[in-house]
Design an enzyme around this catalytic site. Structure first.
Site, PDB file in Angstrom:
ATOM      1  N   HIS A  39      41.913  36.242  47.549  1.00  0.00           N
ATOM      2  CA  HIS A  39      42.749  37.168  48.324  1.00  0.00           C
ATOM      3  C   HIS A  39      43.182  38.347  47.448  1.00  0.00           C
ATOM      4  O   HIS A  39      43.178  39.493  47.881  1.00  0.00           O
ATOM      5  CB  HIS A  39      44.016  36.468  48.816  1.00  0.00           C
ATOM      6  CG  HIS A  39      43.776  35.358  49.797  1.00  0.00           C
ATOM      7  ND1 HIS A  39      43.992  34.041  49.479  1.00  0.00           N
ATOM      8  CD2 HIS A  39      43.352  35.375  51.088  1.00  0.00           C
ATOM      9  CE1 HIS A  39      43.718  33.294  50.531  1.00  0.00           C
ATOM     10  NE2 HIS A  39      43.316  34.072  51.523  1.00  0.00           N
ATOM     11  N   VAL A 178      34.952  35.080  45.505  1.00  0.00           N
ATOM     12  CA  VAL A 178      35.422  34.836  44.133  1.00  0.00           C
ATOM     13  C   VAL A 178      35.302  33.334  43.886  1.00  0.00           C
ATOM     14  O   VAL A 178      35.688  32.526  44.739  1.00  0.00           O
ATOM     15  CB  VAL A 178      36.885  35.304  43.951  1.00  0.00           C
ATOM     16  CG1 VAL A 178      37.377  34.984  42.546  1.00  0.00           C
ATOM     17  CG2 VAL A 178      36.987  36.808  44.224  1.00  0.00           C
TER      18      VAL A 178
END
Ligand code: PAF
Length: 295
Positions: A39, A178
């Site tokens: 995020h 990620v």
């Protein structure tokens, strides 16, 4: 960083920011909280590309078709706010369900063939629920750009289609997955994994990487079957994390090798210019999603 619990307070603050700078570019990062580096990478990208970044933290009940999953979804608002401040988020909206949905939701969105595969059949109503909340956030914030992670690859195709349906001039910015150092795709759900399950979870991405290697010499169907079989057959040193219902550690729900635009499964590698593999795997009651690009 300014935090808002009501739509009106956020909109007032956005109006005064826009009054001070008529060319203000606003970036929106919608989240359901339980924030992680994935995020934060979206927010950092938005900070580079926009004058002002709005993050929403809202566990959207209408996108959960499974009430147990909704109840178990991690809620970590205090830690989230610390992380949001650490990346210099400008505005954060943390609304209640009543604030987001003062009236019962009647809208239903349809996305044709892109919702008939993968997550669609597994989670009836999920993408319509996502579309309702994302459109509401677009209406509230009126951003120039909106940032979404590629881990939820199908969700990106859905939002792209939503933008075409509603004709909002918002640029959708897909951002790369990620991963933890061991390869596990970061996800809010990872915090529900026991230490033993967390230890074996990187097997999912390791298997996807081998699938890409195999695609040099094997057919689409062979690679697909090998990936599913490999995960099903996986044996961990610690037998305590075996699912008592299936006697397996990994229970893949699906693995599809698809055209990256239409999301339709391909039969031949050269059938599409862009090809991705999307997988959902249950590990000790936690539903993990990942994807990899083949070409
Ligand atoms: O990807 C998510 O976290 C959610 O589906 C989203 C886009 C924030 C909508 O609730």
């Amino acid at each position: 960083m300014q935090t808002f619990n009501t739509v009106k307070a956020l909109q007032d603050a956005l109006s005064s920011a826009r009054n001070n700078n008529s060319n203000l570019t606003v970036g929106l990062v919608p989240t359901m909280g339980a924030l992680h580096e994935g995020h934060l990478s979206l927010i950092q990208r938005a900070k580079k590309e926009c004058d002002l970044v709005v993050v929403s933290v809202f566990v959207n009940p209408i996108q959960f078709n499974n009430q147990e999953d909704l109840a178990k979804y991690p809620r970590t608002v205090e830690a989230d706010c610390e992380k949001l401040a650490s990346v210099d988020t400008d505005f954060v909206l943390i609304p209640s369900v009543e604030e987001m949905y003062p009236e019962p939701v009647k809208e239903v969105y349809h996305f044709g063939q892109i919702e008939e595969v993968m997550e669609g059949p597994q989670r009836p109503g999920h993408f319509s629920g996502v579309a309702v909340v994302v459109r509401r956030l677009f209406d509230i914030v009126q951003p120039q750009k909106a940032y979404f992670g590629e881990k939820d690859f199908q969700q990106i195709a859905i939002i792209k289609n939503l933008l075409e349906q509603i004709k909002y001039p918002i640029e959708l910015v897909p951002c790369p997955i990620v991963r933890a150092d061991d390869g596990l795709a970061l996800s809010s759900r990872n915090m529900r994994l026991s230490p033993a399950a967390r230890q074996v979870a990187p097997t999912i991405y390791a298997t996807l990487k081998k699938a890409v290697e195999m695609s040099q010499t094997k057919s689409v169907e062979e690679v697909k079957q090998w990936t599913l079989d490999t995960l099903k057959a996986f044996q961990a040193p610690d037998g305590t994390i075996i699912n008592p219902e299936t006697y397996r550690i990994f229970d893949p729900e699906y693995f599809e090798i698809v055209n990256d635009t239409t999301l339709q499964p391909i039969k031949e590698w050269n059938e599409a210019q862009g090809v991705v593999g999307c997988i959902t795997v249950w590990l000790t009651g936690v539903r993990l999603i990942d994807m990899i690009r083949f070409r």
